[in-house]
Scaffold this active site. Structure first.
Site, short mmCIF file in Angstrom:
data_model
loop_
_atom_site.label_atom_id
_atom_site.label_comp_id
_atom_site.label_asym_id
_atom_site.label_seq_id
_atom_site.Cartn_x
_atom_site.Cartn_y
_atom_site.Cartn_z
N GLU A 68 -4.86 -8.89 0.89
CA GLU A 68 -5.45 -8.60 2.37
C GLU A 68 -6.96 -8.48 2.35
O GLU A 68 -7.29 -7.86 1.37
CB GLU A 68 -5.11 -7.27 3.01
N GLU A 90 0.72 -1.11 -0.17
CA GLU A 90 -0.19 0.03 0.02
C GLU A 90 0.71 1.30 -0.01
O GLU A 90 0.65 2.04 1.14
CB GLU A 90 -0.98 0.10 1.37
C1 BGP Z 1 -3.95 -2.39 5.93
C2 BGP Z 1 -2.62 -2.55 6.47
C3 BGP Z 1 -2.31 -3.16 7.56
C4 BGP Z 1 -3.13 -3.37 8.68
C5 BGP Z 1 -4.80 -3.30 8.02
C6 BGP Z 1 -5.69 -3.21 8.94
O1 BGP Z 1 -4.25 -1.17 5.24
O2 BGP Z 1 -1.72 -3.04 5.14
O3 BGP Z 1 -0.91 -3.18 8.17
O4 BGP Z 1 -3.12 -2.56 9.57
O5 BGP Z 1 -4.83 -2.25 7.14
O6 BGP Z 1 -6.10 -1.94 9.39
P1 BGP Z 1 -5.94 -1.43 11.01
O7 BGP Z 1 -5.09 -2.04 11.79
O8 BGP Z 1 -5.81 -0.21 11.26
O9 BGP Z 1 -7.66 -2.10 11.29
#
Ligand code: BGP
Length: 458
Positions: free
Chosen positions: A360, A164
């Site tokens: 993800e 990202e």
């Molecule tokens: C994505 C990132 C991850 C992770 C995920 C969940 O954008 O790549 O690193 O953090 O989001 O988000 P959060 O942890 O803010 O709920």
């Protein structure tokens, strides 16, 4: 029965800075997160920093067994730049032993490692020289990538450069969520450009190496939906897609920077400083595959009183609160599985059907202990439903010819998150922070095992 293609990758995703812990020991030096955490403890949850996280540095061997036990056949995580190269030049032998053993154990367990190089964790030694603002960062990243390929290329067949990339740019240089916490559109664009060239330098390094592996990049090109068909709303959508999606997608997958993006930047005095050979390097170094992260769509409308030239992206598009949206009430994000289908078809139709995987997707839940049953297991049926709904849409796209080769959830074991600490849990395994990071499987872990064994679901 909904069946997925043969050899489909069923896995989970995580990152080094969010899982390893030991972030200022065993030879590792600080990233911006470690330093920021030390300097501004009030911004973070007490006692829950990057220095501890879920202690994967010590517990990885048992974690790999757990992965195997729930049917995972792949795992994507990252290498920590400052663990491998604490001063940017010299290799840390402890890091080499750690990653070699970790990746070997994954391979032996039949869990293919997909290894990413940068997950928001800029080395502090490089940040002191300006970080991504400084063109030196491009070569520094290229050297790091080359070192990783040489040291681990026999164990890793699929590499990615960045996770990202838009996020460290916008969060650090537009919205004040990441270090260095400034709002400066021009800097943000320059930082983005250097990030892109660093990605290119890593692709070049892989090609120049003896590695047989493939290389890609992980993007969060969440589809954008406009409030209406009006030209103003449609223009807002177009610019949101250019800045958040095509800015990396086009150069990485097609080898070109979109003309529309250059025009928007030129009209707003935002064009970055470039070097002579850059466009040739971009054109010659497209990726082998893409990783795409998807959580929620982007909904936009035309902004009410935009500034010209634009000071932030808010002068191009404003958030639109779609009245029909369904929310993840435990985390506050919209749930819209249809977007995964739209994203897949866009990659098929506009990007030459390049191979890609879901890097993800997942459902964060605050206060998840409330779902503990009498046997001490978290009954996360909401998460199972979330993933099944997204998989259904993904399957629809695959049936229409989308070239998707895997699905990775965020995440395997509950992990530390940048700004929320451990508030939102995502894992197949719960982590008990009060009991030495003990892991216990959630109901979704059992569901995932069946999913992987059947290569699909009913
Ligand atoms: C994505 C990132 C991850 C992770 C995920 C969940 O954008 O790549 O690193 O953090 O989001 O988000 P959060 O942890 O803010 O709920």
């Amino acid at each position: 029965m909904i069946n997925f293609p043969k050899n489909f990758l069923w896995g989970a995703a995580a990152s080094a800075p969010q899982t390893e812990g030991h972030s200022l020991s065993n030879g590792k030096t600080a990233s911006t997160w470690d330093e920021w955490y030390v300097q501004n403890p009030e911004k973070f949850q007490p006692g829950q920093g990057p220095a501890t996280t879920s202690n994967v540095y010590e517990l990885y061997a048992d974690d790999v067994k757990r992965m195997q036990s729930i049917g995972m056949n792949s795992y994507r995580t990252s290498i920590s730049w400052t663990r491998l190269l604490p001063d940017g030049k010299n290799v840390n032998p402890e890091a080499v032993s750690f990653y070699r053993d970790y990746f070997t154990k994954l391979n032996e367990a039949g869990v293919t490692p997909i290894i990413n190089l940068f997950h928001f964790d800029m080395p502090w030694w490089l940040m002191e020289k300006g970080g991504w603002e400084n063109r030196e960062s491009v070569d520094a990243f290229g050297f790091y990538a080359k070192t990783a390929f040489e040291l681990f290329g026999d164990l890793v067949q699929r590499w990615t450069t960045f996770n990202e990339p838009v996020v460290h740019i916008e969060c650090g240089y537009l919205y004040g969520y990441h270090y260095p916490d400034v709002v400066d559109f021009k800097k943000a664009i320059q930082v983005g450009y250097h990030t892109l060239m660093a990605h290119v330098a890593a692709v070049e390094a892989l090609k120049a190496s003896n590695c047989e592996g493939q290389i890609g990049i992980i993007l969060n090109i969440s589809p954008t939906y406009a409030r209406s068909e009006s030209p103003e709303d449609q223009r807002a959508k177009e610019i949101a897609d250019l800045l958040n999606g095509k800015s990396f997608l086009d150069p990485c997958a097609l080898g070109t920077i979109p003309v529309g993006l250059k025009e928007v930047l030129a009209d707003n005095d935002l064009l970055p400083i470039t070097a002579e050979n850059d466009s040739v390097r971009i054109a010659n170094n497209t990726v082998d595959f893409l990783g795409l992260n998807y959580y929620q769509p982007r909904r936009v409308q035309a902004p009410e009183n935009p500034q010209t030239p634009a000071l932030t992206p808010a002068d191009f598009y404003a958030p639109y609160d779609w009245p029909e949206k369904k929310m993840n009430i435990y985390r506050g994000w919209e749930i819209y599985p249809e977007a995964i289908y739209d994203m897949a078809m866009m990659i098929k139709d506009e990007y030459g059907n390049i191979p890609w995987y879901v890097a993800e997707n997942g459902m964060g839940v605050a206060n998840e202990e409330r779902f503990l049953n009498e046997d001490g297991m978290i009954e996360d049926d909401y998460r199972i439903e979330f993933m099944q709904d997204h998989l259904q849409q993904l399957h629809n796209a695959i049936e229409k010819g989308s070239n998707c080769f895997g699905y990775h959830t965020w995440t395997f074991v509950d992990c530390w998150s940048w700004l929320n600490g451990y508030t939102n849990r995502y894992g197949f395994y719960r982590v008990d922070l009060d009991n030495n990071y003990a892991r216990s499987m959630k109901k979704s872990g059992l569901w995932f095992k069946a999913l992987s064994e059947n290569n699909g679901f009913n």
